[in-house]
Motif scaffolding. Structure first.
Motif, short mmCIF file in Angstrom:
data_model
loop_
_atom_site.label_atom_id
_atom_site.label_comp_id
_atom_site.label_asym_id
_atom_site.label_seq_id
_atom_site.Cartn_x
_atom_site.Cartn_y
_atom_site.Cartn_z
N ALA A 90 -11.35 8.16 -2.83
CA ALA A 90 -11.06 9.17 -1.81
C ALA A 90 -11.72 10.50 -2.19
O ALA A 90 -11.68 10.91 -3.35
CB ALA A 90 -9.55 9.36 -1.68
N SER A 91 -12.36 11.12 -1.23
CA SER A 91 -12.95 12.46 -1.44
C SER A 91 -13.23 13.03 -0.05
O SER A 91 -13.20 12.29 0.93
CB SER A 91 -14.23 12.38 -2.27
OG SER A 91 -15.32 12.07 -1.43
N PRO A 92 -13.53 14.32 0.04
CA PRO A 92 -13.81 14.89 1.36
C PRO A 92 -14.98 14.19 2.05
O PRO A 92 -15.10 14.24 3.26
CB PRO A 92 -14.18 16.34 1.04
CG PRO A 92 -13.53 16.63 -0.26
CD PRO A 92 -13.53 15.34 -1.02
N PHE A 93 -15.83 13.51 1.26
CA PHE A 93 -17.01 12.88 1.86
C PHE A 93 -16.70 11.47 2.37
O PHE A 93 -17.12 11.10 3.44
CB PHE A 93 -18.15 12.84 0.84
CG PHE A 93 -18.71 14.20 0.66
CD1 PHE A 93 -19.85 14.58 1.33
CD2 PHE A 93 -18.07 15.14 -0.12
CE1 PHE A 93 -20.34 15.85 1.22
CE2 PHE A 93 -18.56 16.42 -0.24
CZ PHE A 93 -19.70 16.79 0.43
N THR A 94 -15.92 10.73 1.56
CA THR A 94 -15.61 9.37 2.00
C THR A 94 -14.59 9.37 3.14
O THR A 94 -14.43 8.37 3.82
CB THR A 94 -15.11 8.51 0.82
OG1 THR A 94 -14.15 9.26 0.10
CG2 THR A 94 -16.23 8.12 -0.09
N LEU A 95 -13.91 10.48 3.36
CA LEU A 95 -12.91 10.51 4.43
C LEU A 95 -13.40 11.23 5.68
O LEU A 95 -12.61 11.63 6.52
CB LEU A 95 -11.62 11.14 3.93
CG LEU A 95 -10.83 10.27 2.94
CD1 LEU A 95 -9.54 10.94 2.54
CD2 LEU A 95 -10.54 8.90 3.52
N ILE A 121 -7.18 5.98 4.78
CA ILE A 121 -8.56 5.70 4.35
C ILE A 121 -9.34 5.02 5.48
O ILE A 121 -10.48 5.38 5.78
CB ILE A 121 -8.56 4.85 3.06
CG1 ILE A 121 -8.11 5.74 1.89
CG2 ILE A 121 -9.94 4.27 2.77
CD1 ILE A 121 -7.79 5.00 0.63
N MET A 122 -8.68 4.06 6.15
CA MET A 122 -9.35 3.38 7.27
C MET A 122 -9.70 4.38 8.37
O MET A 122 -10.81 4.37 8.92
CB MET A 122 -8.45 2.28 7.84
CG MET A 122 -8.26 1.08 6.94
SD MET A 122 -9.82 0.26 6.56
CE MET A 122 -10.09 -0.62 8.09
N ALA A 123 -8.75 5.25 8.67
CA ALA A 123 -9.00 6.25 9.71
C ALA A 123 -10.14 7.19 9.26
O ALA A 123 -11.02 7.54 10.05
CB ALA A 123 -7.73 7.05 9.97
N GLY A 124 -10.12 7.57 7.98
CA GLY A 124 -11.16 8.46 7.44
C GLY A 124 -12.53 7.84 7.54
O GLY A 124 -13.50 8.50 7.94
N ILE A 154 -22.09 19.69 0.03
CA ILE A 154 -22.39 19.51 -1.40
C ILE A 154 -21.64 18.26 -1.85
O ILE A 154 -20.42 18.23 -1.87
CB ILE A 154 -21.96 20.73 -2.22
CG1 ILE A 154 -22.75 21.97 -1.79
CG2 ILE A 154 -22.14 20.47 -3.70
CD1 ILE A 154 -22.32 23.25 -2.45
N GLY A 155 -22.42 17.23 -2.16
CA GLY A 155 -21.81 15.93 -2.41
C GLY A 155 -21.32 15.74 -3.83
O GLY A 155 -21.71 16.48 -4.74
N PHE A 156 -20.47 14.80 -4.01
CA PHE A 156 -20.07 14.22 -5.29
C PHE A 156 -19.14 15.04 -6.16
O PHE A 156 -18.48 14.50 -7.03
CB PHE A 156 -21.29 13.80 -6.13
CG PHE A 156 -21.85 12.50 -5.64
CD1 PHE A 156 -21.23 11.32 -5.98
CD2 PHE A 156 -22.95 12.47 -4.82
CE1 PHE A 156 -21.71 10.11 -5.51
CE2 PHE A 156 -23.44 11.27 -4.33
CZ PHE A 156 -22.82 10.08 -4.69
N ILE A 157 -19.08 16.37 -5.97
CA ILE A 157 -18.16 17.15 -6.81
C ILE A 157 -16.73 16.65 -6.59
O ILE A 157 -15.99 16.41 -7.54
CB ILE A 157 -18.24 18.66 -6.46
CG1 ILE A 157 -19.65 19.18 -6.69
CG2 ILE A 157 -17.22 19.46 -7.26
CD1 ILE A 157 -20.03 19.38 -8.11
N GLY A 158 -16.38 16.50 -5.30
CA GLY A 158 -15.02 16.08 -4.96
C GLY A 158 -14.70 14.68 -5.47
O GLY A 158 -13.55 14.33 -5.67
N LEU A 159 -15.72 13.89 -5.68
CA LEU A 159 -15.50 12.52 -6.14
C LEU A 159 -15.49 12.46 -7.68
O LEU A 159 -14.58 11.89 -8.28
CB LEU A 159 -16.60 11.61 -5.59
CG LEU A 159 -16.41 10.13 -5.80
CD1 LEU A 159 -15.21 9.61 -5.03
CD2 LEU A 159 -17.66 9.37 -5.36
N VAL A 160 -16.51 13.08 -8.30
CA VAL A 160 -16.65 12.87 -9.76
C VAL A 160 -15.85 13.85 -10.61
O VAL A 160 -15.42 13.48 -11.70
CB VAL A 160 -18.13 12.86 -10.22
CG1 VAL A 160 -18.89 11.73 -9.60
CG2 VAL A 160 -18.81 14.17 -9.98
#
Lengths: 390, 346
Positions: B100-105, B162-165, B270-276
């Motif tokens: 879960a992250s702002p990008f995957t949702l 997650i599905m909705a995201g 800006i990608g990946f910060i929220g995930l990693v």
């Protein structure tokens, strides 16, 4: 029996070509004779352009066949003048208009279709899709005998692959300085418009020569240092244009030295502080706004004001001396570029071009080589500052 | 094992975690100092610090560069990294999902669509970008509300959110592609640039807005840390211990969305910060949200500031967009994590 008759006709044609002196003895006709002979031989071997084409070239069009090599390096033989042309991009369309061949255009790309003020006539023709995504069915429905498009776009997989081999796809740019003149000459030959083409090229050469005469002798160390960018301001970043871009070619041809040369190639995003560090004498901005699109003058003025108001830029020579200039794509590149070249050269070296009226040069271009109306001449913003009231 | 031993072990671990967070914070201060001296204009380290401490005239070029360009950019890097890291940690916590992250949702896709709408169909981008900022912010909130609305129909569970995201992410990605198809090349260029992300547009005004958002939401996130810890045992267990699961989930999602919207409307995606950032922190500090949340904020700031510093020096004077640099750093790390993570670190 039919086959024998066909061979006989070909042999008669061949004899005529070999025996009869075809329209004088210059190289051009020699080339035509050689091409026709090759075409006949190909036909006898079961290939070639077909009997009708050969007959037309031999009997109706003494200057044909013509061999054209496009900018992509592909060779095409034309056995008679083109009559139905599809043009995918606006640069090609304005070049064809400049040499007077636009009456043979039967279909246009979407960018031409929507540009009603620059192409009032062509924009009424059928749309054949975007230059990146051609509409093959629309193209085939027009039964063209030639398609003109960019060297790279659309990719052959999207265009040639879906077309019968009888429809040649000529790929030329019409905006790159290094091939522009040659492409115009080839277009003149394709459209059989050598006379109009010569008129346009005389105008083109005249202004290139004027600039070269006046700036050619300036030593490198005395040349004006220019920072060139696409002007989209803070929200798009500071994007400088260096070697390999049209804006770089324009400023170098006008006698300037690009401050980004040696630092970057193509276009690159740089920081405001780098521009301050370079301290250019002139800032030259390119914008895709305005030009043949009315109602976008304010966008151009905002670009100028954004540069003038950027914190720290007040100490840059160009800003201090109010030498920030904007050219639009409708002005800087393509057939109208000699007017832009003189204008930029005058901005860089005002004392050397004092008596040259750049407004008149551009007005002459619009009048002689475009189909635009009075509203473009009166209200169009092609560069800034242009002396007009805000 | 006696109770005293357990308590002293716990106290020791807590002490170690606080020390690590302090160490990371010290590293961030050091990186800030280094970043302030990096740039195309030749300014010595001493001149930079003299300027920051007020030893130079406010109207000099050096002062303008340091105060108008370098410091807002650095502070935005720190705040945006912290905010995106916190948003990711919160989303992973409330949804109990490491991806879960702002990008995957779909939050970032919605922001991209909002910005594209402004650039291609609007008129704001040449006028200073306020329309882009407003649109990106608005559509981020719309996406968050849509995720919530869709999930509520089937009951607010991690799976439904997650599905909705994911559905929202695909919808907005398709809409953005459609706009790009319609736009002319200059506008599409601007959209692509926006989607790469950049700290180059930071000003004191935008830094202030993000600082207020982070300042307001970080304490609220910390207050929910214990509930997030309980939630990690499962919805049923958390409910039986009196945790208002749905409220925490909705509040956490709203807070994370607001942080993300507040950052990316100014910086682009800006990608990946929220995930990693949460994953790095979890590997160092463990999964206790009382330490994970502040740790993630510092790690997010470190990663983003580090990526931006590399991005503007590695090919100087050309700047590489920070969104690309974080992806360059984030993807290999993510693969490393995937291949070598310790058992049960999540």
């Amino acid at each position: 029996m039919k086959q024998v008759f066909s061979i006989l006709i070909v042999l008669i044609l061949a004899t005529g070509i070999i025996i009869c002196p075809v329209q004088g003895s210059d190289d051009y006709s020699t080339e035509a004779r050689q091409l026709l002979a090759t075409g006949i031989l190909d036909h006898l071997q079961g290939g070639g352009p077909g009997l009708v084409m050969l007959r037309d070239a031999a009997t109706l069009y003494p200057d044909y066949p013509r061999l054209i090599t496009d900018t992509a390096g592909t060779k095409f033989t034309f056995y008679r003048p083109v009559e139905r042309v599809v043009v995918m991009h606006a640069n090609a369309a304005e070049s064809i208009i400049a040499i007077g061949g636009d009456d043979r255009i039967v279909g246009v790309g979407s960018t031409i279709k929507t540009n009603t003020l620059q192409f009032p006539g062509l924009s009424r023709l059928p749309d054949v899709g975007r230059w990146t995504e051609p509409d093959i069915e629309a193209i085939l429905a027009l039964n063209p005998d030639l398609i003109l498009t960019y060297v790279t776009w659309p990719e052959p997989e999207k265009l040639e692959r879906h077309l019968p081999s009888r429809i040649p796809v000529i790929r030329m740019e019409y905006y790159k300085v290094e091939v522009f003149r040659e492409e115009i000459e080839k277009t003149g030959r394709i459209f059989s418009e050598e006379e109009h083409c010569a008129d346009y090229l005389a105008w083109y050469d005249e202004y290139l020569a004027i600039v070269e005469d006046r700036i050619g002798s300036i030593p490198c160390e005395e040349r004006v240092r220019v920072y060139a960018e696409s002007g989209s301001g803070q929200s798009f970043g500071r994007r400088t244009y260096s070697e390999g871009t049209g804006l770089h070619d324009l400023l170098v041809a006008a006698g300037g030295v690009n401050v980004a040369s040696g630092h970057t190639t193509g276009y690159a995003d740089v920081e405001n502080e780098w521009v301050m560090h370079q301290n250019p004498d002139v800032i030259l901005i390119w914008s895709g706004k305005a030009g043949y699109k009315l109602g976008e003058r304010n966008d151009i003025i905002q670009l100028y004001e954004e540069i003038m108001g950027t914190p720290g830029f007040g100490s840059i020579e160009a800003v201090k001396n109010d030498r920030v200039y904007i050219v639009t794509s409708g002005f800087a590149f393509g057939t109208g570029s000699p007017a832009a070249l003189v204008q930029v050269a005058k901005w860089l070296y005002p004392d050397r071009f004092e008596e040259i009226n750049t407004e008149e040069i551009h007005a002459e271009y619009l009048e002689r080589f475009t189909r635009t109306g009075a509203e473009i001449r009166e209200q169009g913003t092609f560069y800034y500052p242009d002396g007009r009231e805000i | 094992m006696s109770e005293t031993t357990i308590r002293s072990g716990y106290a020791k671990r807590t002490h170690t975690r606080i020390l690590i967070i302090g160490g990371l914070f010290a590293l961030l201060i050091l990186l800030t100092g280094v970043a302030a001296t990096l740039g195309s204009y030749s300014i010595s380290v001493i001149e930079v610090f003299e300027t920051i401490l007020g030893g130079r005239g406010a109207d000099s070029d050096i002062s303008t560069i340091v105060w108008n360009y370098r410091l807002p950019r650095i502070l935005m890097g720190i705040l945006a990294g912290a905010a995106l890291g916190l948003a990711g940690a919160m989303m992973q916590g409330i949804l109990r999902n490491p991806l879960a992250s702002p990008f995957t949702l779909g939050i970032a896709s919605a922001a991209s669509f909002g910005a594209s709408l402004a650039i291609i169909l609007g008129a704001g981008f040449a006028a200073g970008g306020s329309l882009i900022i407003g649109n990106a912010f608005l559509f981020t909130l719309i996406a968050a509300a849509a995720v919530y609305g869709l999930a509520q129909i089937r009951g607010i569970t991690p799976e439904t959110m997650i599905m909705a995201g994911i559905a929202i992410m695909y919808l907005f990605s398709a809409l953005t592609s459609f706009l790009q198809y319609l736009g002319d090349s200059e506008d599409v260029n601007a959209v692509v640039f926006w989607m790469f992300g950049s700290l180059g547009r930071s000003t004191w005004e935008t830094v202030s807005v993000v600082a207020i958002l982070v300042g307001a939401l970080f304490p609220l996130f910390l207050l929910s840390a214990r509930s997030l810890n309980t939630l990690s045992a499962g919805d049923e267990a958390a409910k039986s211990l009196g945790v208002p699961v749905e409220q925490i989930r909705i509040g956490g999602m709203a807070g994370a969305s607001l942080l993300t919207a507040g950052v990316i409307c100014f910086t682009g995606t800006i990608g990946f910060i929220g995930l990693v950032a949460p994953h790095i922190t979890r590997m160092i500090l463990g999964g206790d949200h009382r330490f994970l949340l502040p740790g993630t904020a510092v790690v997010g700031a470190l990663v983003l500031l580090g990526a931006d510093s590399i991005g503007r020096t590695i090919m100087a004077p050309q700047i590489l967009p920070v969104g690309i640099m974080t992806a360059f750093l984030g993807v290999p790390f993510f693969i490393f994590l995937f291949l070598s993570r310790r058992r049960n670190y999540w």
